[in-house]
Design a protein around this motif. Structure first.
Motif, PDB file in Angstrom:
ATOM      1  N   TYR A 143       5.574  -1.447  10.464  1.00  0.00           N
ATOM      2  CA  TYR A 143       5.592  -0.326  11.482  1.00  0.00           C
ATOM      3  C   TYR A 143       4.919  -0.597  12.777  1.00  0.00           C
ATOM      4  O   TYR A 143       5.169  -0.600  13.901  1.00  0.00           O
ATOM      5  CB  TYR A 143       5.641   0.914  11.064  1.00  0.00           C
ATOM      6  CG  TYR A 143       6.995   1.729  10.610  1.00  0.00           C
ATOM      7  CD1 TYR A 143       8.184   2.106  11.200  1.00  0.00           C
ATOM      8  CD2 TYR A 143       7.145   1.679   9.285  1.00  0.00           C
ATOM      9  CE1 TYR A 143       9.194   2.604  10.804  1.00  0.00           C
ATOM     10  CE2 TYR A 143       8.503   1.956   8.539  1.00  0.00           C
ATOM     11  CZ  TYR A 143       9.331   2.755   9.419  1.00  0.00           C
ATOM     12  OH  TYR A 143      10.522   2.985   8.909  1.00  0.00           O
ATOM     13  N   ARG A 144       3.471  -0.838  12.297  1.00  0.00           N
ATOM     14  CA  ARG A 144       2.659  -1.081  13.490  1.00  0.00           C
ATOM     15  C   ARG A 144       2.778  -2.386  14.017  1.00  0.00           C
ATOM     16  O   ARG A 144       2.732  -2.369  15.493  1.00  0.00           O
ATOM     17  CB  ARG A 144       1.164  -1.132  12.803  1.00  0.00           C
ATOM     18  CG  ARG A 144      -0.070  -1.097  13.833  1.00  0.00           C
ATOM     19  CD  ARG A 144      -1.350  -0.697  13.333  1.00  0.00           C
ATOM     20  NE  ARG A 144      -1.588  -1.545  12.078  1.00  0.00           N
ATOM     21  CZ  ARG A 144      -1.523  -1.073  10.786  1.00  0.00           C
ATOM     22  NH1 ARG A 144      -1.175   0.018  10.408  1.00  0.00           N
ATOM     23  NH2 ARG A 144      -1.807  -2.096   9.898  1.00  0.00           N
ATOM     24  N   ALA A 145       3.033  -3.314  13.454  1.00  0.00           N
ATOM     25  CA  ALA A 145       3.310  -4.573  13.980  1.00  0.00           C
ATOM     26  C   ALA A 145       4.529  -4.468  15.099  1.00  0.00           C
ATOM     27  O   ALA A 145       4.809  -5.165  15.988  1.00  0.00           O
ATOM     28  CB  ALA A 145       3.567  -5.753  13.059  1.00  0.00           C
ATOM     29  N   TYR A 146       5.723  -4.029  14.539  1.00  0.00           N
ATOM     30  CA  TYR A 146       6.753  -3.841  15.468  1.00  0.00           C
ATOM     31  C   TYR A 146       6.735  -3.012  16.638  1.00  0.00           C
ATOM     32  O   TYR A 146       7.298  -3.517  17.445  1.00  0.00           O
ATOM     33  CB  TYR A 146       7.909  -3.384  14.330  1.00  0.00           C
ATOM     34  CG  TYR A 146       9.416  -3.111  14.896  1.00  0.00           C
ATOM     35  CD1 TYR A 146      10.256  -4.138  14.884  1.00  0.00           C
ATOM     36  CD2 TYR A 146       9.989  -1.910  15.689  1.00  0.00           C
ATOM     37  CE1 TYR A 146      11.344  -4.362  15.468  1.00  0.00           C
ATOM     38  CE2 TYR A 146      10.887  -1.859  16.212  1.00  0.00           C
ATOM     39  CZ  TYR A 146      12.001  -3.064  16.229  1.00  0.00           C
ATOM     40  OH  TYR A 146      13.129  -2.974  16.701  1.00  0.00           O
ATOM     41  N   ASP A 147       5.802  -1.912  16.540  1.00  0.00           N
ATOM     42  CA  ASP A 147       5.600  -1.018  17.512  1.00  0.00           C
ATOM     43  C   ASP A 147       4.908  -1.978  18.848  1.00  0.00           C
ATOM     44  O   ASP A 147       5.058  -1.873  19.950  1.00  0.00           O
ATOM     45  CB  ASP A 147       4.897  -0.004  17.168  1.00  0.00           C
ATOM     46  CG  ASP A 147       5.738   1.267  16.407  1.00  0.00           C
ATOM     47  OD1 ASP A 147       7.144   0.853  16.393  1.00  0.00           O
ATOM     48  OD2 ASP A 147       5.185   1.914  15.741  1.00  0.00           O
ATOM     49  N   VAL A 148       3.912  -2.704  18.302  1.00  0.00           N
ATOM     50  CA  VAL A 148       3.190  -3.410  19.167  1.00  0.00           C
ATOM     51  C   VAL A 148       3.815  -4.526  19.965  1.00  0.00           C
ATOM     52  O   VAL A 148       3.902  -4.704  20.944  1.00  0.00           O
ATOM     53  CB  VAL A 148       2.007  -4.196  18.277  1.00  0.00           C
ATOM     54  CG1 VAL A 148       1.002  -5.393  19.323  1.00  0.00           C
ATOM     55  CG2 VAL A 148       0.771  -3.336  17.915  1.00  0.00           C
ATOM     56  N   ILE A 149       4.779  -5.138  18.830  1.00  0.00           N
ATOM     57  CA  ILE A 149       5.619  -6.349  19.627  1.00  0.00           C
ATOM     58  C   ILE A 149       6.610  -5.571  20.721  1.00  0.00           C
ATOM     59  O   ILE A 149       6.859  -6.067  21.727  1.00  0.00           O
ATOM     60  CB  ILE A 149       6.364  -7.039  18.649  1.00  0.00           C
ATOM     61  CG1 ILE A 149       5.358  -7.999  17.768  1.00  0.00           C
ATOM     62  CG2 ILE A 149       7.363  -7.866  19.204  1.00  0.00           C
ATOM     63  CD1 ILE A 149       5.841  -8.921  16.825  1.00  0.00           C
ATOM     64  N   SER A 150       7.180  -4.700  20.262  1.00  0.00           N
ATOM     65  CA  SER A 150       7.930  -3.983  21.050  1.00  0.00           C
ATOM     66  C   SER A 150       7.534  -3.315  22.342  1.00  0.00           C
ATOM     67  O   SER A 150       8.209  -3.569  23.458  1.00  0.00           O
ATOM     68  CB  SER A 150       8.836  -2.640  20.159  1.00  0.00           C
ATOM     69  OG  SER A 150       9.237  -3.009  19.071  1.00  0.00           O
ATOM     70  N   ALA A 151       6.274  -2.918  22.244  1.00  0.00           N
ATOM     71  CA  ALA A 151       5.467  -2.335  23.610  1.00  0.00           C
ATOM     72  C   ALA A 151       5.152  -3.718  24.252  1.00  0.00           C
ATOM     73  O   ALA A 151       5.460  -3.710  25.530  1.00  0.00           O
ATOM     74  CB  ALA A 151       4.472  -1.747  22.994  1.00  0.00           C
ATOM     75  N   ASN A 152       4.831  -4.649  23.757  1.00  0.00           N
ATOM     76  CA  ASN A 152       4.393  -5.761  24.752  1.00  0.00           C
ATOM     77  C   ASN A 152       5.342  -6.700  25.075  1.00  0.00           C
ATOM     78  O   ASN A 152       5.384  -7.657  25.994  1.00  0.00           O
ATOM     79  CB  ASN A 152       3.384  -6.766  23.941  1.00  0.00           C
ATOM     80  CG  ASN A 152       2.018  -5.865  23.426  1.00  0.00           C
ATOM     81  OD1 ASN A 152       1.590  -5.344  24.360  1.00  0.00           O
ATOM     82  ND2 ASN A 152       1.581  -6.270  22.507  1.00  0.00           N
ATOM     83  N   ARG A 156       6.694  -4.593  32.125  1.00  0.00           N
ATOM     84  CA  ARG A 156       5.615  -3.804  32.783  1.00  0.00           C
ATOM     85  C   ARG A 156       6.026  -3.146  33.771  1.00  0.00           C
ATOM     86  O   ARG A 156       5.254  -1.991  33.944  1.00  0.00           O
ATOM     87  CB  ARG A 156       4.167  -4.633  32.776  1.00  0.00           C
ATOM     88  CG  ARG A 156       3.514  -5.107  31.578  1.00  0.00           C
ATOM     89  CD  ARG A 156       2.222  -5.704  31.969  1.00  0.00           C
ATOM     90  NE  ARG A 156       1.652  -6.532  30.824  1.00  0.00           N
ATOM     91  CZ  ARG A 156       0.406  -6.942  30.566  1.00  0.00           C
ATOM     92  NH1 ARG A 156      -0.463  -7.012  31.614  1.00  0.00           N
ATOM     93  NH2 ARG A 156       0.113  -7.535  29.496  1.00  0.00           N
TER      94      ARG A 156
END
Length: 204
Positions: A143-152, A156
């Motif tokens: 979940y953490r990795a997916y959220d980071v990739i989705s955000a980045n 921007r």
């Protein structure tokens, strides 16, 4: 090496070695970061050395080499040691029993099942099931990795518009509801067409 072809079982074990005391880790290239494949290679070798998995038979070696060759040819049009890393990871994961089967993950966390199958690949996905698994920590890491990739991965300068009906929690609720209804219809159909208990048993 034979005319540019490296005969390595799972791109790890040299073919023809009797005792499998020599292994190559990370001797590969593909269409993404190799960390996931290298970790699975290391896990495979450690389990082979400790006797937790049996050495490959000649039939298994032949099939494995042919499978990897086909992966390479489909991607590049000729044989190289560059293969789709997801395919290689899944190949090794199946052998050591850590493949993240969709329905087994779905029954514990439907949202995570779709993330694993349709999202980016992470090493934590191969820690959800099977030997040396840690469901809670692996799930949190996914979940953490997916959220980071989705955000980045988002633009921007994009203007963010918040809508009450498109929150993360609501999306998950809608997904769970949809999956629940689909599962009910599927179970109803299976119950009519065959023995229900036998059908459920096949999912495992």
């Amino acid at each position: 090496m034979d005319r540019g072809r490296m005969e390595l079982y799972n791109l790890t074990l040299p073919v023809g070695e009797k005792h499998h005391t020599l292994a190559f880790l990370g001797f590969l290239a593909g269409d993404g970061a190799p960390a996931q494949a290298i970790e699975l290679q290391a896990r495979y070798i450690s389990r082979l050395i400790t006797g937790k998995v049996a050495p490959p038979t000649q039939k298994a070696i032949k099939h494995n080499l042919e499978t990897i060759k086909n992966f390479s040819i489909v991607r590049k049009g000729k044989f190289t040691y560059k293969v789709p890393l997801l395919k290689l990871c899944d190949l090794i994961a199946c052998e050591i029993g850590v493949y993240p089967w969709f329905w087994r993950v779905f029954l514990r966390d439907p949202v995570l099942a779709f993330m694993v199958w349709y999202g980016p690949i992470f090493t934590a996905q191969y820690r959800l099931l099977g030997p040396d698994s840690d469901w809670d920590r692996a799930r949190a890491a996914c979940y953490r990795a997916y959220d980071v990739i989705s955000a980045n991965g988002s633009q921007r300068d994009k203007v963010k518009v918040k809508r009450d009906d498109v929150t993360v929690a609501r999306r998950r609720q809608v997904l769970l509801f949809t999956c629940g209804i689909s599962a009910m219809f599927a179970l109803g159909y299976l119950g009519k067409s065959r023995n229900l208990h036998g059908a459920i048993a096949q999912w495992y």
